[in-house]
Design a protein around this motif. Structure first.
Motif, PDB file in Angstrom:
ATOM      1  N   MET A 175       0.862  -1.180   0.000  1.00 27.41           N
ATOM      2  CA  MET A 175       0.000   0.000   0.000  1.00 27.41           C
ATOM      3  C   MET A 175       0.896   1.226   0.000  1.00 27.41           C
ATOM      4  O   MET A 175       1.744   1.387   0.883  1.00 27.41           O
ATOM      5  CB  MET A 175      -0.923   0.017   1.216  1.00 27.41           C
ATOM      6  N   ILE A 176       0.738   2.058  -1.013  1.00 24.60           N
ATOM      7  CA  ILE A 176       1.556   3.259  -1.160  1.00 24.60           C
ATOM      8  C   ILE A 176       0.643   4.473  -1.120  1.00 24.60           C
ATOM      9  O   ILE A 176      -0.412   4.489  -1.739  1.00 24.60           O
ATOM     10  CB  ILE A 176       2.342   3.218  -2.492  1.00 24.60           C
ATOM     11  N   ASP A 177       1.060   5.486  -0.382  1.00 20.65           N
ATOM     12  CA  ASP A 177       0.236   6.673  -0.243  1.00 20.65           C
ATOM     13  C   ASP A 177       1.104   7.917  -0.320  1.00 20.65           C
ATOM     14  O   ASP A 177       1.924   8.184   0.574  1.00 20.65           O
ATOM     15  CB  ASP A 177      -0.519   6.623   1.096  1.00 20.65           C
ATOM     16  N   ARG A 178       0.956   8.652  -1.403  1.00 17.76           N
ATOM     17  CA  ARG A 178       1.563   9.971  -1.552  1.00 17.76           C
ATOM     18  C   ARG A 178       0.877  10.662  -2.724  1.00 17.76           C
ATOM     19  O   ARG A 178       0.669  10.034  -3.775  1.00 17.76           O
ATOM     20  CB  ARG A 178       3.074   9.886  -1.801  1.00 17.76           C
ATOM     21  N   ILE A 179       0.526  11.910  -2.557  1.00 12.39           N
ATOM     22  CA  ILE A 179      -0.149  12.650  -3.627  1.00 12.39           C
ATOM     23  C   ILE A 179       0.904  13.270  -4.529  1.00 12.39           C
ATOM     24  O   ILE A 179       1.824  13.951  -4.066  1.00 12.39           O
ATOM     25  CB  ILE A 179      -1.080  13.722  -3.034  1.00 12.39           C
ATOM     26  N   VAL A 180       0.763  13.017  -5.850  1.00 13.44           N
ATOM     27  CA  VAL A 180       1.776  13.442  -6.819  1.00 13.44           C
ATOM     28  C   VAL A 180       1.088  14.107  -8.012  1.00 13.44           C
ATOM     29  O   VAL A 180       0.645  13.426  -8.941  1.00 13.44           O
ATOM     30  CB  VAL A 180       2.629  12.248  -7.300  1.00 13.44           C
ATOM     31  N   TYR A 190      -8.310  22.604  -9.217  1.00 10.12           N
ATOM     32  CA  TYR A 190      -7.439  21.887  -8.298  1.00 10.12           C
ATOM     33  C   TYR A 190      -8.220  21.326  -7.110  1.00 10.12           C
ATOM     34  O   TYR A 190      -9.249  21.877  -6.704  1.00 10.12           O
ATOM     35  CB  TYR A 190      -6.326  22.800  -7.791  1.00 10.12           C
ATOM     36  N   VAL A 191      -7.688  20.229  -6.541  1.00  7.65           N
ATOM     37  CA  VAL A 191      -8.313  19.611  -5.372  1.00  7.65           C
ATOM     38  C   VAL A 191      -8.385  20.591  -4.208  1.00  7.65           C
ATOM     39  O   VAL A 191      -9.390  20.642  -3.490  1.00  7.65           O
ATOM     40  CB  VAL A 191      -7.526  18.343  -4.966  1.00  7.65           C
ATOM     41  N   SER A 192      -7.332  21.375  -4.005  1.00  8.65           N
ATOM     42  CA  SER A 192      -7.326  22.316  -2.880  1.00  8.65           C
ATOM     43  C   SER A 192      -8.450  23.338  -3.012  1.00  8.65           C
ATOM     44  O   SER A 192      -8.997  23.808  -2.004  1.00  8.65           O
ATOM     45  CB  SER A 192      -5.973  23.023  -2.779  1.00  8.65           C
ATOM     46  N   GLU A 193      -8.815  23.704  -4.238  1.00  5.22           N
ATOM     47  CA  GLU A 193      -9.932  24.614  -4.452  1.00  5.22           C
ATOM     48  C   GLU A 193     -11.255  23.916  -4.144  1.00  5.22           C
ATOM     49  O   GLU A 193     -12.153  24.504  -3.536  1.00  5.22           O
ATOM     50  CB  GLU A 193      -9.945  25.106  -5.900  1.00  5.22           C
ATOM     51  N   ALA A 194     -11.361  22.661  -4.577  1.00  7.07           N
ATOM     52  CA  ALA A 194     -12.612  21.925  -4.361  1.00  7.07           C
ATOM     53  C   ALA A 194     -12.871  21.702  -2.876  1.00  7.07           C
ATOM     54  O   ALA A 194     -13.985  21.931  -2.383  1.00  7.07           O
ATOM     55  CB  ALA A 194     -12.566  20.590  -5.100  1.00  7.07           C
ATOM     56  N   ILE A 195     -11.861  21.273  -2.132  1.00  5.04           N
ATOM     57  CA  ILE A 195     -12.070  20.965  -0.710  1.00  5.04           C
ATOM     58  C   ILE A 195     -12.284  22.246   0.092  1.00  5.04           C
ATOM     59  O   ILE A 195     -12.835  22.200   1.207  1.00  5.04           O
ATOM     60  CB  ILE A 195     -10.881  20.150  -0.140  1.00  5.04           C
ATOM     61  N   ALA A 196     -11.889  23.403  -0.442  1.00  5.91           N
ATOM     62  CA  ALA A 196     -12.139  24.678   0.228  1.00  5.91           C
ATOM     63  C   ALA A 196     -13.609  25.095   0.121  1.00  5.91           C
ATOM     64  O   ALA A 196     -14.054  25.974   0.869  1.00  5.91           O
ATOM     65  CB  ALA A 196     -11.254  25.771  -0.357  1.00  5.91           C
ATOM     66  N   ASP A 197     -14.350  24.470  -0.784  1.00  9.03           N
ATOM     67  CA  ASP A 197     -15.794  24.704  -0.894  1.00  9.03           C
ATOM     68  C   ASP A 197     -16.455  24.029   0.305  1.00  9.03           C
ATOM     69  O   ASP A 197     -16.342  22.815   0.477  1.00  9.03           O
ATOM     70  CB  ASP A 197     -16.301  24.101  -2.204  1.00  9.03           C
ATOM     71  N   LEU A 225      -6.149  13.293   5.906  1.00  3.92           N
ATOM     72  CA  LEU A 225      -6.498  13.421   4.491  1.00  3.92           C
ATOM     73  C   LEU A 225      -7.106  14.779   4.183  1.00  3.92           C
ATOM     74  O   LEU A 225      -6.751  15.411   3.175  1.00  3.92           O
ATOM     75  CB  LEU A 225      -7.485  12.321   4.087  1.00  3.92           C
ATOM     76  N   LEU A 226      -8.015  15.239   5.012  1.00  2.00           N
ATOM     77  CA  LEU A 226      -8.644  16.532   4.772  1.00  2.00           C
ATOM     78  C   LEU A 226      -7.597  17.646   4.758  1.00  2.00           C
ATOM     79  O   LEU A 226      -7.674  18.573   3.934  1.00  2.00           O
ATOM     80  CB  LEU A 226      -9.713  16.800   5.824  1.00  2.00           C
ATOM     81  N   ALA A 227      -6.611  17.542   5.638  1.00  5.38           N
ATOM     82  CA  ALA A 227      -5.531  18.535   5.660  1.00  5.38           C
ATOM     83  C   ALA A 227      -4.663  18.420   4.408  1.00  5.38           C
ATOM     84  O   ALA A 227      -4.242  19.441   3.836  1.00  5.38           O
ATOM     85  CB  ALA A 227      -4.684  18.362   6.912  1.00  5.38           C
ATOM     86  N   ARG A 228      -4.395  17.195   3.974  1.00  2.00           N
ATOM     87  CA  ARG A 228      -3.578  17.002   2.771  1.00  2.00           C
ATOM     88  C   ARG A 228      -4.294  17.513   1.525  1.00  2.00           C
ATOM     89  O   ARG A 228      -3.677  18.136   0.650  1.00  2.00           O
ATOM     90  CB  ARG A 228      -3.223  15.521   2.613  1.00  2.00           C
ATOM     91  N   PHE A 229      -5.586  17.246   1.428  1.00  2.00           N
ATOM     92  CA  PHE A 229      -6.353  17.743   0.280  1.00  2.00           C
ATOM     93  C   PHE A 229      -6.297  19.267   0.201  1.00  2.00           C
ATOM     94  O   PHE A 229      -6.326  19.839  -0.884  1.00  2.00           O
ATOM     95  CB  PHE A 229      -7.821  17.314   0.386  1.00  2.00           C
ATOM     96  N   ALA A 246      -0.165  24.434  -1.782  1.00  2.00           N
ATOM     97  CA  ALA A 246       1.027  24.392  -2.631  1.00  2.00           C
ATOM     98  C   ALA A 246       1.020  23.209  -3.589  1.00  2.00           C
ATOM     99  O   ALA A 246       1.823  23.154  -4.515  1.00  2.00           O
ATOM    100  CB  ALA A 246       2.284  24.335  -1.756  1.00  2.00           C
ATOM    101  N   LEU A 247       0.106  22.266  -3.365  1.00  2.00           N
ATOM    102  CA  LEU A 247       0.071  21.052  -4.176  1.00  2.00           C
ATOM    103  C   LEU A 247      -0.997  21.221  -5.249  1.00  2.00           C
ATOM    104  O   LEU A 247      -2.178  21.049  -4.996  1.00  2.00           O
ATOM    105  CB  LEU A 247      -0.251  19.843  -3.283  1.00  2.00           C
ATOM    106  N   LYS A 248      -0.596  21.555  -6.438  1.00  2.00           N
ATOM    107  CA  LYS A 248      -1.533  21.837  -7.528  1.00  2.00           C
ATOM    108  C   LYS A 248      -1.956  20.532  -8.210  1.00  2.00           C
ATOM    109  O   LYS A 248      -1.517  20.194  -9.301  1.00  2.00           O
ATOM    110  CB  LYS A 248      -0.893  22.797  -8.533  1.00  2.00           C
ATOM    111  N   HIS A 249      -2.848  19.805  -7.523  1.00  4.73           N
ATOM    112  CA  HIS A 249      -3.308  18.506  -8.024  1.00  4.73           C
ATOM    113  C   HIS A 249      -4.598  18.721  -8.803  1.00  4.73           C
ATOM    114  O   HIS A 249      -5.643  19.025  -8.231  1.00  4.73           O
ATOM    115  CB  HIS A 249      -3.534  17.545  -6.856  1.00  4.73           C
ATOM    116  N   ARG A 250      -4.539  18.537 -10.091  1.00  8.15           N
ATOM    117  CA  ARG A 250      -5.663  18.866 -10.958  1.00  8.15           C
ATOM    118  C   ARG A 250      -6.784  17.829 -10.840  1.00  8.15           C
ATOM    119  O   ARG A 250      -6.531  16.619 -10.858  1.00  8.15           O
ATOM    120  CB  ARG A 250      -5.211  18.977 -12.406  1.00  8.15           C
ATOM    121  N   THR A 251      -8.006  18.317 -10.760  1.00 10.09           N
ATOM    122  CA  THR A 251      -9.154  17.402 -10.741  1.00 10.09           C
ATOM    123  C   THR A 251      -9.211  16.585 -12.028  1.00 10.09           C
ATOM    124  O   THR A 251      -9.564  15.407 -11.997  1.00 10.09           O
ATOM    125  CB  THR A 251     -10.463  18.187 -10.550  1.00 10.09           C
TER     126      THR A 251
END
Length: 491
Positions: free
Chosen positions: A226-231, A315-322, A355-359, A363-368
Motif C-alpha cells: 500500500m503506497i500513499d503519496r499525492i503526486v 485543483y483539489v485544494s480549491e474543491a475541498i475549500a468549498d 487526508l482533509l488537511a492534505r487535500f 502548494a500542491l496543484k493537483h488537478r481534478t
C-alpha cells in the motif's frame, strides 16, 4: 544555465541552497530492482525510499522501464537519470536530488534488453506502477482479460510482449530456462490486494503459454503493498520553481507533498532492501491498509475530482475549500467508508483528518482532471466495493452514489457550460456513445452505463437501491449542476 547531471551536480552550490543530495558514491551502486512504469508516482515514492538506503545497501539500484512512451527516458537520459523531488506545502518547497535510478529502458525500442535485464541474476525484484489499466484485467472480477488486445498479441508473440504481464512472464520464462529462481513481483498500484491481483494475472498468462512455465511461475512471490503519496502532474511553472531553487535546469522534476506511507507484505524469497530502516512498514497482511486508502483517500479523491471539475474547480485544494464539498467528503469518509473498514475508529478518524488537511494543501496543484482519468478502471476499487458492502447490510449509499453519478455526468464529455471535456479513459468512445444515445435522459444514461459489466459487474445494475440513488443524483447533476446537487445533499 547548466542542465542537472552528475558533473553539474558535483560543481553546483546546491548544498548552500539547502538542497539534499545522495550521501553515496553512485559509481558503487549496482541494480537489484527493475521497475515497470517509471512515472511520477514511482519517482516520488519508491525511488526516494531506495535512495535513502543505498549508502549502506549498494546492490539495490533501480533500472526503470517506460512501457508506452519514451518521454521519461528522453528527459532523464541527459541528466544521467538524476531528477529533483520537490516537496511542497504552505511553508514552501524543499528540494532533494534523487540518484537511485541508474537507467531507463524504453520497452518499445529496447524490449529485448529490458527482458534480458529482468531475467538476469542480479535482479531480485520486479516492481510495477502501470495504473489499473496496465494489468490488462477485468476490473470487476480482477481476472486476466484474455481478449485484451495486448494479451492476444503477447500470446501470439510471446518473445515480443507489449503488456506489463507479458514482459514479466517472458522474463520469468528466460529465468526458468537459465535455471534461476523467479524474481519477486511487487505491485505498487492502487488495486485491492494488488499482489494477489498481479499474481493471479501473471499466473494465468503463464498457464496459457505452457504447463512448465505455469509450474515455475507458481513458485514466484507476489507481495501486496500500500503506497500513499499525492503526486500532481509537473507543469512548466513547477520547472521554473525548481530551477530557481537548485540553480540547474531539470527537464522533469517531481512535485509532491511531505506525507508519505508505504506498507509492504514481507515476502521476498530472493531478499529485499531493508525498507523498514527508511520508514516503510513491513507487515504480514496489507489488506486493511489497502482498503483504508482505497475507500477513504482514493474514493474521496475520485468523488471530488468529478464533482469539483463539473463545478469549475481546477485543483483539489480549491474543491475541498468549498464548504459543501468539504462536508460531503467528510461525510463520505466518516459515515459511509469508515464503517466498512476493519481498523479502529481512532485510527480511521486520525487518517480522515490527515487526508482533509492534505487535500487542502495550497502548494500542491493537483488537478481534478488528472484524478478523473481512467475512471472506468478506478471506480470498482475506489467506490463500488464500498457500495457493495453497504448494500449487503442494508446501509445507505447516498454520498457514494453521488460519486458514481458524477462520473456518469463527467463521461458524457460535455461540461456544465457546454464545453468539451477531454475524457481520458480506455472506454471513452464507448461511454460517450452511450451518453449520446441517452440524450441527457438520466434514466437512459444511468441504465446504459450500468450495463457496462466490465465496470459494474452483473449485480449492481439489478440492485434497485443503487440504481435509484444513482439515477436521482444524475438527474440533479444534469438539471441543476454539481454545486447545487452537492449543496442539496449536505444541507
Amino acid at each position: 544555465m547548466s542542465r542537472l547531471n552528475t558533473a553539474s551536480l558535483a560543481s553546483a552550490s546546491v548544498h548552500q541552497r539547502g538542497v539534499s543530495v545522495a550521501n553515496y558514491d553512485r559509481a558503487t551502486i549496482s541494480p537489484g530492482i527493475v521497475h515497470l512504469g517509471i512515472g511520477a508516482f514511482h519517482r516520488a515514492h519508491m525511488a526516494a525510499y531506495v535512495d535513502d538506503l543505498l549508502a549502506l545497501n549498494p546492490t539495490w539500484g533501480i533500472i526503470g522501464a517506460s512501457l508506452r512512451r519514451p518521454d521519461t527516458r528522453d528527459a532523464l537520459a541527459p541528466q544521467d537519470f538524476l531528477y529533483t523531488l520537490a516537496i511542497r506545502d504552505a511553508s514552501g518547497t524543499h528540494c532533494r536530488v534523487i540518484s537511485s535510478i541508474l537507467d531507463v529502458l524504453d520497452a518499445n525500442t529496447q524490449r529485448r534488453q529490458l527482458i534480458e535485464t529482468m531475467a538476469s541474476s542480479a535482479i531480485r525484484i520486479v516492481s510495477l506502477t502501470v495504473t489499473e489499466k496496465g494489468y490488462c484485467h477485468d476490473p470487476a472480477t480482477g481476472e486476466l482479460d484474455q481478449n485484451h488486445p495486448d494479451i492476444v498479441h503477447d500470446l501470439a508473440h510471446p518473445e515480443a510482449p507489449v503488456s506489463a504481464p507479458g514482459l514479466i512472464v517472458q522474463a520469468l520464462e528466460l529465468r526458468r530456462k537459465n535455471g534461476l529462481a523467479p524474481f519477486t513481483v511487487m505491485s505498487c498500484d492502487n488495486l485491492p490486494s494488488n499482489g494477489k491481483t498481479a499474481g493471479r494475472i501473471v499466473r494465468r498468462l503463464a498457464e496459457l503459454r505452457s504447463p512448465e512455465l505455469a509450474a515455475y511461475v507458481a513458485t514466484a512471490a507476489f507481495p501486496s503493498t500500500m503506497i500513499d503519496r499525492i503526486v500532481p502532474a509537473t507543469t512548466d511553472a513547477d520547472r521554473e520553481i525548481v530551477k530557481d531553487i537548485i540553480d540547474l535546469e531539470d527537464a522533469w522534476p517531481i512535485m509532491t507533498e511531505p506525507f508519505t506511507q508505504w506498507v509492504i507484505e514481507d515476502h521476498f524469497p530472493l531478499g529485499r532492501p531493508p525498507f523498514e530502516t527508511v520508514g516503510a512498514e513491513l507487515v504480514t497482511d496489507v489488506e486493511p491498509f489497502e482498503l483504508m486508502k482505497l475507500r477513504m483517500l482514493n474514493g474521496s479523491h475520485s468523488t471530488m475530482a468529478y464533482l469539483g471539475y463539473l463545478a469549475g474547480y481546477q485543483y483539489v485544494s480549491e474543491a475541498i475549500a468549498d464548504p459543501a464539498i468539504h462536508k460531503l467528503v467528510n461525510g463520505l469518509m466518516t459515515e459511509e467508508a469508515m464503517p466498512t473498514l476493519p481498523m479502529s475508529r481512532a485510527t480511521l478518524e486520525a487518517y480522515r483528518d490527515q487526508l482533509l488537511a492534505r487535500f487542502a494543501n495550497p502548494a500542491l496543484k493537483h488537478r481534478t482532471w488528472q484524478i478523473a482519468m481512467d475512471g472506468s478502471q478506478k471506480l470498482p476499487q475506489r467506490l463500488l466495493g464500498t457500495i457493495r458492502d453497504r448494500l449487503a447490510k442494508g446501509q445507505g449509499i447516498q454520498r457514494l452514489a453521488l460519486g458514481v453519478a458524477a462520473w456518469m455526468r463527467y463521461v458524457t464529455g460535455i461540461d456544465e457550460q457546454g464545453n468539451a471535456i477531454d475524457v481520458k479513459d480506455p472506454h471513452a468512445a464507448r461511454l460517450r456513445a452511450i451518453a449520446d444515445a441517452a440524450a441527457r435522459d438520466p434514466e437512459k444514461l444511468a441504465a446504459g452505463l450500468l450495463a457496462v459489466t466490465e465496470i459494474f459487474g452483473t449485480d449492481l445494475a439489478g440492485n434497485s437501491a443503487f440504481r435509484t440513488a444513482v439515477t436521482k443524483h444524475l438527474k440533479s447533476l444534469l438539471e441543476s449542476g454539481s454545486a447545487a446537487t452537492v449543496a442539496a445533499l449536505v444541507a
